[in-house]
Design a protein around this motif. Structure first.
Motif, PDB file in Angstrom:
ATOM      1  N   THR A  20       1.332   7.767   6.758  1.00 56.83           N
ATOM      2  CA  THR A  20      -0.047   7.933   6.745  1.00 56.83           C
ATOM      3  C   THR A  20      -0.733   8.483   5.523  1.00 56.83           C
ATOM      4  OG1 THR A  20       0.243   8.580   9.106  1.00 56.83           O
ATOM      5  CG2 THR A  20      -2.035   9.042   8.434  1.00 56.83           C
ATOM      6  N   LEU A  21      -0.223   9.547   4.999  1.00 62.43           N
ATOM      7  CA  LEU A  21      -0.747  10.151   3.763  1.00 62.43           C
ATOM      8  C   LEU A  21      -0.765   9.282   2.526  1.00 62.43           C
ATOM      9  CD1 LEU A  21       0.773  13.754   4.132  1.00 62.43           C
ATOM     10  CD2 LEU A  21      -1.732  13.110   4.216  1.00 62.43           C
ATOM     11  N   SER A  22       0.509   8.313   2.596  1.00 62.27           N
ATOM     12  CA  SER A  22       0.685   7.394   1.348  1.00 62.27           C
ATOM     13  C   SER A  22      -0.289   6.335   1.520  1.00 62.27           C
ATOM     14  CB  SER A  22       2.053   6.990   1.625  1.00 62.27           C
ATOM     15  OG  SER A  22       3.060   7.771   1.628  1.00 62.27           O
ATOM     16  N   HIS A  23      -1.210   6.114   2.405  1.00 58.04           N
ATOM     17  CA  HIS A  23      -2.008   4.975   2.518  1.00 58.04           C
ATOM     18  C   HIS A  23      -3.405   5.730   1.550  1.00 58.04           C
ATOM     19  CE1 HIS A  23      -0.916   1.868   5.393  1.00 58.04           C
ATOM     20  NE2 HIS A  23       0.200   2.634   5.274  1.00 58.04           N
ATOM     21  N   ILE A  24      -3.495   6.845   1.612  1.00 61.41           N
ATOM     22  CA  ILE A  24      -4.824   7.485   1.007  1.00 61.41           C
ATOM     23  C   ILE A  24      -5.308   7.164  -0.439  1.00 61.41           C
ATOM     24  CG2 ILE A  24      -5.892   9.794   0.534  1.00 61.41           C
ATOM     25  CD1 ILE A  24      -4.678  10.616   3.553  1.00 61.41           C
ATOM     26  N   PRO A  25      -4.167   7.283  -1.176  1.00 60.55           N
ATOM     27  CA  PRO A  25      -4.590   6.869  -2.508  1.00 60.55           C
ATOM     28  C   PRO A  25      -5.124   5.575  -2.726  1.00 60.55           C
ATOM     29  CG  PRO A  25      -2.483   8.044  -2.635  1.00 60.55           C
ATOM     30  CD  PRO A  25      -2.777   7.867  -1.200  1.00 60.55           C
ATOM     31  N   THR A  26      -4.637   4.501  -2.074  1.00 59.86           N
ATOM     32  CA  THR A  26      -5.179   3.151  -2.100  1.00 59.86           C
ATOM     33  C   THR A  26      -6.586   3.159  -1.623  1.00 59.86           C
ATOM     34  OG1 THR A  26      -2.863   2.311  -2.212  1.00 59.86           O
ATOM     35  CG2 THR A  26      -4.607   0.730  -1.722  1.00 59.86           C
ATOM     36  N   GLU A  80       0.439  12.596  -4.169  1.00 48.40           N
ATOM     37  CA  GLU A  80      -0.945  12.422  -4.423  1.00 48.40           C
ATOM     38  C   GLU A  80      -1.638  12.206  -3.218  1.00 48.40           C
ATOM     39  OE1 GLU A  80      -1.714   8.824  -6.916  1.00 48.40           O
ATOM     40  OE2 GLU A  80      -3.813   9.432  -7.051  1.00 48.40           O
ATOM     41  N   GLY A  81      -1.040  11.483  -2.252  1.00 54.08           N
ATOM     42  CA  GLY A  81      -2.154  11.545  -0.942  1.00 54.08           C
ATOM     43  C   GLY A  81      -2.372  12.615  -0.365  1.00 54.08           C
ATOM     44  N   MET A  82      -1.282  13.474  -0.297  1.00 52.18           N
ATOM     45  CA  MET A  82      -1.345  14.803   0.044  1.00 52.18           C
ATOM     46  C   MET A  82      -2.053  15.709  -0.665  1.00 52.18           C
ATOM     47  SD  MET A  82       1.828  17.040   1.217  1.00 52.18           S
ATOM     48  CE  MET A  82       1.699  18.461   2.135  1.00 52.18           C
ATOM     49  N   VAL A  83      -2.255  15.637  -1.785  1.00 56.74           N
ATOM     50  CA  VAL A  83      -3.539  16.437  -2.515  1.00 56.74           C
ATOM     51  C   VAL A  83      -4.763  16.020  -2.389  1.00 56.74           C
ATOM     52  CG1 VAL A  83      -4.054  17.387  -4.681  1.00 56.74           C
ATOM     53  CG2 VAL A  83      -1.576  16.839  -4.368  1.00 56.74           C
ATOM     54  N   ILE A  84      -5.033  14.686  -2.064  1.00 57.74           N
ATOM     55  CA  ILE A  84      -6.146  14.260  -1.961  1.00 57.74           C
ATOM     56  C   ILE A  84      -6.856  14.791  -0.390  1.00 57.74           C
ATOM     57  CG2 ILE A  84      -7.762  12.270  -1.587  1.00 57.74           C
ATOM     58  CD1 ILE A  84      -5.855  10.768  -3.499  1.00 57.74           C
ATOM     59  N   SER A 110     -15.620  13.539  -6.490  1.00 64.85           N
ATOM     60  CA  SER A 110     -16.653  13.323  -5.435  1.00 64.85           C
ATOM     61  C   SER A 110     -16.600  14.550  -4.322  1.00 64.85           C
ATOM     62  CB  SER A 110     -16.660  12.193  -4.713  1.00 64.85           C
ATOM     63  OG  SER A 110     -15.294  11.995  -4.290  1.00 64.85           O
ATOM     64  N   PRO A 111     -17.529  14.939  -3.741  1.00 69.02           N
ATOM     65  CA  PRO A 111     -17.418  16.138  -2.500  1.00 69.02           C
ATOM     66  C   PRO A 111     -16.422  15.923  -1.601  1.00 69.02           C
ATOM     67  CG  PRO A 111     -19.584  15.096  -2.266  1.00 69.02           C
ATOM     68  CD  PRO A 111     -18.894  14.208  -3.537  1.00 69.02           C
ATOM     69  N   SER A 112     -15.811  16.995  -1.179  1.00 71.78           N
ATOM     70  CA  SER A 112     -14.924  16.730  -0.290  1.00 71.78           C
ATOM     71  C   SER A 112     -14.926  16.066   0.935  1.00 71.78           C
ATOM     72  CB  SER A 112     -14.195  18.146   0.198  1.00 71.78           C
ATOM     73  OG  SER A 112     -15.208  18.889   0.671  1.00 71.78           O
ATOM     74  N   GLU A 113     -16.447  16.218   1.377  1.00 70.14           N
ATOM     75  CA  GLU A 113     -17.097  15.380   2.611  1.00 70.14           C
ATOM     76  C   GLU A 113     -16.831  14.145   2.408  1.00 70.14           C
ATOM     77  OE1 GLU A 113     -19.288  17.619   0.916  1.00 70.14           O
ATOM     78  OE2 GLU A 113     -18.200  19.487   1.966  1.00 70.14           O
ATOM     79  N   LYS A 114     -16.900  13.628   1.260  1.00 69.35           N
ATOM     80  CA  LYS A 114     -16.817  12.059   0.975  1.00 69.35           C
ATOM     81  C   LYS A 114     -15.501  11.649   1.202  1.00 69.35           C
ATOM     82  CE  LYS A 114     -18.389   8.180  -1.687  1.00 69.35           C
ATOM     83  NZ  LYS A 114     -17.241   7.605  -1.549  1.00 69.35           N
ATOM     84  N   VAL A 115     -14.526  12.373   0.774  1.00 72.44           N
ATOM     85  CA  VAL A 115     -13.064  12.053   0.781  1.00 72.44           C
ATOM     86  C   VAL A 115     -12.883  11.696   2.409  1.00 72.44           C
ATOM     87  CG1 VAL A 115     -10.856  12.758   1.023  1.00 72.44           C
ATOM     88  CG2 VAL A 115     -12.344  13.196  -1.094  1.00 72.44           C
ATOM     89  N   VAL A 116     -13.287  12.658   3.271  1.00 70.18           N
ATOM     90  CA  VAL A 116     -13.233  12.533   4.778  1.00 70.18           C
ATOM     91  C   VAL A 116     -14.045  11.647   5.198  1.00 70.18           C
ATOM     92  CG1 VAL A 116     -13.103  13.905   6.939  1.00 70.18           C
ATOM     93  CG2 VAL A 116     -12.465  15.049   4.932  1.00 70.18           C
ATOM     94  N   ILE A 124       0.966  -1.448   0.093  1.00 70.61           N
ATOM     95  CA  ILE A 124      -0.144   0.090   0.107  1.00 70.61           C
ATOM     96  C   ILE A 124       0.876   1.053  -0.181  1.00 70.61           C
ATOM     97  CG2 ILE A 124      -1.783   1.402   1.167  1.00 70.61           C
ATOM     98  CD1 ILE A 124      -2.941  -1.574   2.139  1.00 70.61           C
ATOM     99  N   ALA A 125       1.643   1.489   1.178  1.00 74.34           N
ATOM    100  CA  ALA A 125       2.541   2.577   1.190  1.00 74.34           C
ATOM    101  C   ALA A 125       3.843   2.088   0.259  1.00 74.34           C
ATOM    102  CB  ALA A 125       3.114   2.815   2.593  1.00 74.34           C
ATOM    103  N   LEU A 126       4.158   0.965   0.225  1.00 74.99           N
ATOM    104  CA  LEU A 126       5.229   0.374  -0.536  1.00 74.99           C
ATOM    105  C   LEU A 126       4.763  -0.136  -1.954  1.00 74.99           C
ATOM    106  CD1 LEU A 126       7.460  -1.345   2.083  1.00 74.99           C
ATOM    107  CD2 LEU A 126       7.672   1.054   1.241  1.00 74.99           C
ATOM    108  N   ARG A 127       3.706   0.438  -2.425  1.00 74.41           N
ATOM    109  CA  ARG A 127       3.050  -0.004  -3.636  1.00 74.41           C
ATOM    110  C   ARG A 127       4.108  -0.016  -4.797  1.00 74.41           C
ATOM    111  NH1 ARG A 127      -2.209   3.406  -5.260  1.00 74.41           N
ATOM    112  NH2 ARG A 127      -1.105   4.473  -6.619  1.00 74.41           N
ATOM    113  N   ASN A 128       4.973   0.906  -5.118  1.00 72.09           N
ATOM    114  CA  ASN A 128       5.788   0.901  -6.333  1.00 72.09           C
ATOM    115  C   ASN A 128       7.385   1.009  -5.785  1.00 72.09           C
ATOM    116  OD1 ASN A 128       3.284   1.408  -7.945  1.00 72.09           O
ATOM    117  ND2 ASN A 128       3.400   3.691  -7.086  1.00 72.09           N
ATOM    118  N   VAL A 129       7.546   0.971  -4.430  1.00 66.60           N
ATOM    119  CA  VAL A 129       8.842   1.027  -4.487  1.00 66.60           C
ATOM    120  C   VAL A 129       9.711  -0.019  -4.665  1.00 66.60           C
ATOM    121  CG1 VAL A 129      10.532   0.925  -2.313  1.00 66.60           C
ATOM    122  CG2 VAL A 129       8.529   2.233  -2.245  1.00 66.60           C
TER     123      VAL A 129
END
Ligand SMILES: Cc1cc2nc3c(=O)[nH]c(=O)nc-3n(C[C@H](O)[C@H](O)[C@H](O)COP(=O)(O)O)c2cc1C
Ligand code: SF4
Ligand code: FES
Lengths: 426, 157
Positions: free
Chosen positions: A217-223, A110-114, A38-44, A7-12
């Motif tokens: 933590t942030l690197s989990h978000i895309p997955t 990517e995780g940070m932008v999301i 999707s609306p930002s609330e949905k992301v949270v 997940i966090a090591l997806r592409n390493v």
């Protein structure tokens, strides 16, 4: 073999980290596209549902923190929310964030932008420790490419959402990894901690609501965005869902790192992930969580490595550092190294820690040389560190008690009998 | 690069102070920040010398005294400690004839100790400038130092 998850090591190790094309070929930035639709609330909401907890050490619920930040009252027009990524990795025994930044920097971006979209932050900072030269280079490169491809900057992918991310550098202070101190340092000040509350979600960087999360933590978000919260929750334990990168060092055959499910046993990490003890020497102890961590003895080899199971045993997961010690190693010398670490890293702002960390080093020095009354010296160490835990201003001064109490609890006999001549760390 | 050019790269905001100090130090031949550097930063950021001094003196990566061309930082945190960094350090100090914090008379090396470098799987570890060296032994350290000396001799500096 024990299953490793990516997940966090997806592409390493699988992509050229300098190439955004490589990242996109493996599904990179698809999660961002999905999130922006999707609306930002949905992301949270999704992050909250996933049960993701902070990988920086404290294990706070990531979703909850996002909710607080997005709801922090914002009456003034000039009010602006910030997102900060804590990449100051300095806990001894920990190098997971470096592996992500060096091997897959876009995943963090990517995780940070999301996450920023979720809480409505328009400016972001990645605070990287100054010694991480390669990480700094890779992240700088990733940010530039993300800009060119429209994943950062104004009106990202036509969504109307804008975000800029800047790199800031630390300069050799462990304490600056503590989130409030990090914010002081980001503002260009000496790294002295702030008093909590207020929490960063209410009043953070430049006094504005700020979301601050660790690299992992942030690197989990895309997955999580792609596979959904329910999928994520299938991994790990009920209260610590998902995977964790453990960095295993010390007396094992293959020191290194692995991403496995939360709740893996300590013995699996040592004997199956790290190939067992070096030279088949007997296991003595593991220091979990680094210098701000706890010793665990052989009787806890089966413990489930997750936030709550460890807490129940009086231990901590912390950053995921697993420092393994064989029978030749001395608990006394390890404690010595830990206490010197805190003495060196104490910022000196409050008396209990400025004086206390030095006293702990002196007390241990006495213990090392003592022929008799060793028990009294040990009690003094415990007393002093507990006093510090109660009176110190920030979590750094409250940390030495962890290693001291666990060492005394499990290895009191050794501390009472080992003489200094026997206690060299190899 | 000229110092004023370095300063001009950064907006005059206090939040940029660490970036500026890093940049100035990296571009200084003796790997340090002089009082003049700090004054320039203070002027650029429209603040006092004392406040810049306060920041620069807090962070261990900054030096306010001249150092050698290469900065050796050897880790003394728990993992490296248990892996026998003391022996490596002693050998290093012997070869270079240096104490912690000191610089060789030829100004080639400054020897520093540091806390965890995040290279614990390679313990004992150190960095020379931006390069990481791991699994150090008394023998390997001698080779590494010899390489730097050779390179410096051939460049004639
Ligand atoms: C002394 C000290 C040092 C810390 N160092 C770090 C660090 O290097 N990296 C990090 O992510 N968190 C560190 N933390 C934890 C942060 O304060 C904070 O909990 C974390 O950044 C929150 O992110 P998370 O919720 O994603 O874990 C440190 C805490 C303390 C008390
Ligand atoms: S506890 Fe230690 S590090 Fe924290 S403020 Fe006090 S002196 Fe500084
Ligand atoms: S303890 Fe030396 S590099 Fe981590």
């Amino acid at each position: 073999m024990i299953t490793e998850y990516n997940i966090a090591l997806r592409n390493v190790g699988k992509i050229n980290p300098a190439s955004i094309q490589d990242y996109m070929d493996r599904g990179g930035y698809e999660a961002l596209k999905k999130a922006l639709q999707s609306p930002s609330e949905k992301v949270v909401h999704d992050i909250t549902k996933s049960g993701l907890r902070g990988r920086g050490g404290a294990g706070f619920s990531t979703g909850l923190k996002k909710k607080y930040t997005s709801q922090a009252s914002c009456v003034l027009l000039e009010c602006m929310r910030y997102i900060v990524c804590n990449a100051d990795e300095g806990e001894p025994g920990t190098f997971k964030d470096r592996i992500i930044m060096e091997g897959d920097p876009h995943l963090l971006v990517e995780g940070m932008v999301i996450a920023a979209y979720g809480v409505g932050a328009e400016r972001g900072y990645i605070y990287i420790r100054g010694e991480y030269h390669q990480s700094i280079t890779m992240i700088r490169n990733a940010l530039a490419h993300a800009h060119v491809h429209g994943f950062l900057g104004n009106n990202i992918l036509g969504s109307g959402f804008s975000l800029d991310i800047e790199i800031k550098l630390g300069a050799g202070s462990y304490l600056c990894g503590e989130e409030l101190t990090l914010l002081e340092s980001l503002e260009g000040k000496r790294g002295y901690p702030r008093i909590k509350p207020p929490f960063p979600a209410e009043s953070g960087l430049f006094g504005k609501p700020t979301l601050i999360n660790n690299v992992e933590t942030l690197s989990h978000i895309p997955t999580i965005m792609i596979n959904g919260a329910r999928w994520y929750r299938q991994l790990g334990t009920e209260t610590s869902p998902g995977t964790k990168i453990f960095t295993i060092s010390g007396d094992v055959k293959n020191p290194g790192y692995a991403e496995v499910e939360m709740g893996v046993s300590l013995s699996d990490l040592i004997y199956r992930v790290a190939g067992g003890m070096k030279d088949e020497r007997p296991f003595k102890a593991a220091l979990l969580g680094g210098a701000a961590g706890t010793f665990v003895p052989e009787s806890l080899l089966d413990v489930s490595m997750d936030f709550d199971a460890l807490k129940e045993k009086g231990a901590v997961l912390g950053s995921g550092a697993v420092i393994v010690m064989c029978n030749d190693q001395s608990i006394l010398m390890m404690l010595d190294s830990i206490l010197r670490f805190f003495e060196h890293e104490s910022c000196g702002k409050c008396v209990p820690c400025r004086v206390g960390t030095k006293q702990l080093v002196d007390l241990l020095e006495k213990l090392k040389g003592a022929d008799d009354k060793r028990s009294d010296h040990i009690d003094a160490l415990v007393y002093q560190s507990e006093l510090m835990a109660k009176t110190a201003l920030c979590p750094l001064g409250q940390s030495p008690v962890l290693a001291i109490n666990s060492a005394v609890r499990y290895f009191r006999d050794e501390l009472e009998t080992t003489q200094i001549s026997q206690s060299r760390c190899r | 690069m000229k110092k004023t050019d370095i300063l001009e790269k950064y907006l005059p905001r206090m939040e940029n102070v660490l970036l500026i100090l890093h940049d100035l130090q990296n571009n200084s031949r003796m790997n340090y920040l002089s009082e003049k550097d700090l004054s320039l930063v203070a002027h650029h950021l429209n603040t006092t010398l004392s406040s810049i001094y306060g920041v620069a003196s807090y962070y261990s990566m900054f030096s306010l005294t001249p150092r050698g061309a290469h900065i050796i930082r050897i880790c003394r945190s728990p993992v490296c400690h248990c892996a026998g960094v003391d022996d490596v350090f002693n050998e290093l100090a012997r070869i270079l004839k240096l104490d912690v914090g000191a610089t060789t008379p030829d100004r080639l090396f400054t020897l520093e100790t540091t806390e965890c470098l995040g290279q614990c799987d390679l313990a004992p570890a150190m960095t020379i400038d931006h390069v990481v060296y791991g699994k150090l032994t008394a023998a390997s350290i001698a080779t590494i130092i010899a390489q730097y000396r050779k390179k410096s001799a051939s460049q004639g500096d």
